[in-house]
Every structure is written in structure tokens, then in C-alpha cells.
Design an enzyme around this catalytic site. Structure first.
Site, PDB file in Angstrom:
ATOM      1  N   LYS A 206       0.828  -1.195   0.000  1.00  0.00           N
ATOM      2  CA  LYS A 206       0.000   0.000   0.000  1.00  0.00           C
ATOM      3  C   LYS A 206       0.865   1.248   0.000  1.00  0.00           C
ATOM      4  CE  LYS A 206      -3.696  -2.084   2.827  1.00  0.00           C
ATOM      5  NZ  LYS A 206      -4.852  -1.910   1.954  1.00  0.00           N
ATOM      6  N   ARG A 280      -9.839 -12.048   2.484  1.00  0.00           N
ATOM      7  CA  ARG A 280     -10.647 -13.186   2.029  1.00  0.00           C
ATOM      8  C   ARG A 280      -9.899 -14.510   2.183  1.00  0.00           C
ATOM      9  NH1 ARG A 280     -10.993 -10.337  -3.702  1.00  0.00           N
ATOM     10  NH2 ARG A 280     -10.830  -8.602  -2.234  1.00  0.00           N
TER      11      ARG A 280
END
Length: 429
Positions: A206, A280
Site C-alpha cells: 500500500k 478473504r
């Protein structure tokens, strides 16, 4: 009456001398609040105005306060540095309900706002277990924490892969709340929470502005933990499992990489095309663990996708379900507890929206943000790991769980949005 600054309601508009659209006016004991208390957004905004005055503690007083209006004012007034700064009013039953909300929300907010250095994955699991045990009757809670290499030995490949780049072990908490105390009592529900205590994005790193608030990426774990605690305080008498999927997503020579393929317990193979789509991956383990107990209801909660925030902003949590009737009931529960929730699309075909030439599926699409429909595609990925074609399962993408900066309704930090919804669902399903 308390010596604290008192806040009273006044249904009349403020006198002209105070100016137009003024909602707070001083009186001898503190301030009068000139709003319609049925307008909870206006009440919450007034709480932010009280905070802006530098007031550290308040006492609600006088007539007209409801549980919902008191809670709305508190949500606006409290900050990351000031979580317990309000005195309730009303009947003993009202005050008890508000105390239950406060104790669970303040725990969740404090732990979400905690620095990532002070909250390792194992520590998150331990704190969550300890908190539930403080509110549950003695002897009704048992816990197991699976960490480090034991995860891999038991086949929990997602949590292990995401967390192996950190020096601090990843962990799965399995907590069993069994109020009947019978080993053969059926498990009514399982709650699964994403507990990424810090998310650098891994090798799909990020930017600084996207990473600075990533201590909040365990917000799902905090939400379902606090929700179970709140439901217990409100009289939950059903057996519920709490499963937290805890890891730090960091970069090192041990970290998982793009191009890796994970083989899950149910045989599904997953190609890693984005290490920042890690939530996930850990939830897939948690959902499979939840299914082992054959519960009627599975709820997972996660700060999962930026796509949900792009779709809904930060005042609504996204609801996904293949079980359409369950989704409608959950949306109804959200209205009953005054929490913003909105259903986004999920169909069985969303499972194939992240194709891979090398595995059954990829964990995302290899484009920024996962491409269009990213929140639905993430939910589709999760649906591969739930039983009975999704019947009894609902996924919450917590777009409203955290605010990067203050606005006119919320201070910066965790909001607790989603706690009341999950607790209410447990009690009413």
C-alpha cells in the site's frame, strides 16, 4: 444531580439572540440541546459540537431522552481518547441497556484504535477471549487458540500464508459459548471475523496514505467479538461459536508472494494475484472452521474491500448473501437498531469473477482495487467456502467501521457500526 456539565433537551428553537440554526445554548447547569430527538443524525451532530467545545465529560438530564437519542449523542461526543465520558439518564432499564452498549462498543473501539505494535495476532485472540469470558456466566465459555505452525498442521493455509511474513505468529481463535453446558447442544450460529492486526498490503504494498490506518483491519474480529458479548448481556441463550482469523500482513523473506497457489481444506486452489487481497484468504479458513459445527447461521464480518466504501461511503455497511430471505431479515434488523446497512449484489456466478489459468480461482483480479464489482467478487470468493450453497450465511463488508479522519458526525477512529446489527441478529433469528 452530578456536578458534571448537564445536557438537557429543549424542543423549542433557540432564541434569535443566539443566531440562526443554533442547536446548543448555555444554561445555568450546562447546555440545552435544541433538536428533534427523533432525528438521530442531528443529535449525533450535536454530540460532535459538544466535543468541539473541549468538554471532557457530560451528564444527560431532564425529560425526553430515549435510549436511541442518548446513544446517538454519545456516538458523536466520544473520541478515541474519550470513550467513557457520559452519564446516562432515564429508567433503570434504559440505563442498563446503555451501559451494555457502552461496555461492548468501548471495548471494540479501544482495541481497533490500538497501535499495531501493541496488538499482535495472538494478543488479539487472547484479548477477545478474555473479554467474552468477563461478560458470560461462569463455565459457559471454552476457547482454543491455534497459532504458528499448528495452523499449517491443521490445514488452515490461508491464515498461515498471510501471517508467515511476520515475526509474530498468526492465530485462529475458536471460542465456544455454550450456555446449556451440554456437549451435544447444537451450535446455533458461528461468527467469523477478519483479524488483520496490521495490513501493509504485503508485496502488493500500500501507499503510505492507504497504510497509515491499517491498524483498523482487525475491525471485523472486534465487531463480532463485541456483538457476541452484547448479545450475551442481552440474554442470548443459544450456543454460538466465535472464530477469529488473526494475522499481520507484512513483507519479509518468508512472506507469501504473487503467483503462489494455496490449496484449502475443501480442495479449492487459489492463485495469489494480489497480496493486499488477504482478508478473504484468512476468512476462507474461518468459514470452513465454522461449517464444521453445522450451525444454522454463519455471519462473517470484515473490513474487506475499498470497493464497498466506494459504493456506500462510510455510513453504511455492505450486506451480501446468497440466501435472499436472510438478507432481507438482516436489513430489517439493521433498521430496528438504527445502523446503516445496504445490500450489494451477490450471485453464484460471482465465484468465477476472478479467474486463474493455474488454479480454481484467483484471490482477486490483477488490477488496482480488484477491478469493477470488487466487493461482490470478494463475496463470491468467500461463497466457495460456505456450506449448503450459502443458505444461512451472510457476509458484512464493514465500510462504516472506521473513519480515517473526523467529520461532522464521527471522531476519527473506530465507530462500532455493525455490533448492534450482529447482536440483534443472533437474538432474533
Amino acid at each position: 444531580m452530578s456536578d458534571l456539565i448537564q445536557i438537557r433537551l429543549n424542543s423549542a428553537a433557540a432564541e434569535a439572540k443566539w443566531g440562526k440554526n443554533v442547536v446548543l445554548t448555555p444554561d445555568t447547569a450546562g447546555y440545552q440541546l435544541h433538536v428533534n430527538t427523533a432525528d438521530l443524525r442531528a443529535v449525533q451532530k450535536a454530540g460532535r459540537q459538544l466535543d468541539a467545545l473541549g468538554i471532557q465529560q457530560i451528564q444527560l438530564a431532564g425529560e425526553g431522552w430515549t435510549v436511541d437519542s442518548q446513544w446517538a449523542l454519545y456516538q458523536g461526543f466520544c473520541t478515541a481518547k474519550k470513550l467513557g465520558a457520559i452519564g446516562w439518564t432515564g429508567t433503570a432499564a434504559d440505563q442498563l441497556q446503555l451501559q451494555q452498549l457502552h461496555s461492548t462498543f468501548s471495548w471494540a473501539k479501544a482495541i481497533i484504535n490500538q497501535t499495531p505494535e501493541d496488538l499482535s495476532p495472538v494478543a488479539l485472540a487472547e484479548h477477545a477471549a478474555a473479554f467474552v469470558q468477563t461478560v458470560a456466566p461462569a463455565g459457559t465459555v471454552s476457547t482454543e487458540i491455534i497459532s504458528g505452525s499448528a495452523l499449517l498442521e491443521q490445514g488452515w493455509v490461508g491464515i498461515h500464508a498471510v501471517g508467515r511474513g511476520s515475526e509474530r505468529d498468526p492465530a485462529m481463535l475458536v471460542l465456544d459459548y455454550n450456555p446449556a453446558g451440554k456437549a451435544d447442544a447444537p451450535v446455533f450460529a458461528a461468527l467469523v471475523g477478519k483479524g488483520i492486526t496490521f495490513d501493509s498490503g504485503g508485496y502488493s504494498i500500500k501507499a503510505s496514505e492507504g497504510m497509515v490506518t491499517m491498524k483498523c483491519d482487525m475491525g471485523g474480529a472486534a465487531t463480532v467479538t463485541a456483538a457476541l458479548a452484547l448479545a450475551i448481556l442481552q440474554g442470548l441463550n443459544k450456543r454460538v461459536q466465535l472464530i477469529l482469523c488473526c494475522a499481520e500482513n507484512l513483507i519479509s523473506g518468508r512472506a507469501f508472494k504473487l503467483g503462489d497457489i494455496l490449496t484449502y481444506k475443501n480442495g479449492v486452489t487459489v492463485e495469489i494475484v494480489n497480496t493486499d487481497a488477504e482478508g478473504r484468504l484468512v476468512l476462507a479458513d474461518g468459514l470452513q472452521k465454522a461449517a464444521e459445527a453445522e450451525p444454522q447461521l454463519i455471519i462473517d464480518a470484515a473490513t474487506l474491500t475499498g470497493a464497498a466504501m466506494n459504493a456506500l461511503g462510510t455510513e453504511y455497511n455492505a450486506v451480501f448473501a446468497l440466501d435472499k430471505a436472510l438478507a432481507q431479515r438482516v436489513l430489517g434488523y439493521a433498521e430496528q437498531v438504527q445502523e446503516g446497512a445496504w445490500q450489494l449484489p451477490l450471485e453464484k456466478w460471482h465465484q468465477s469473477q476472478c479467474p486463474s489459468a493455474y488454479a480454481d480461482t484467483a484471490n482477486s483480479r490483477p488490477v488496482k482495487g480488484g477491478g469493477t464489482g470488487g466487493a461482490s467478487n470478494a463475496a463470491g470468493f468467500l461463497s466457495r467456502f460456505v456450506p449448503h450453497d450459502g443458505k444461512g450465511w451472510v457476509h458484512l463488508d464493514l465500510a462504516a467501521a472506521f473513519h480515517n479522519s473526523a467529520n461532522s458526525f464521527w471522531a476519527a477512529g473506530a465507530t462500532g457500526m455493525g455490533i448492534r446489527l450482529v447482536a440483534h441478529t443472533l437474538i432474533n433469528e
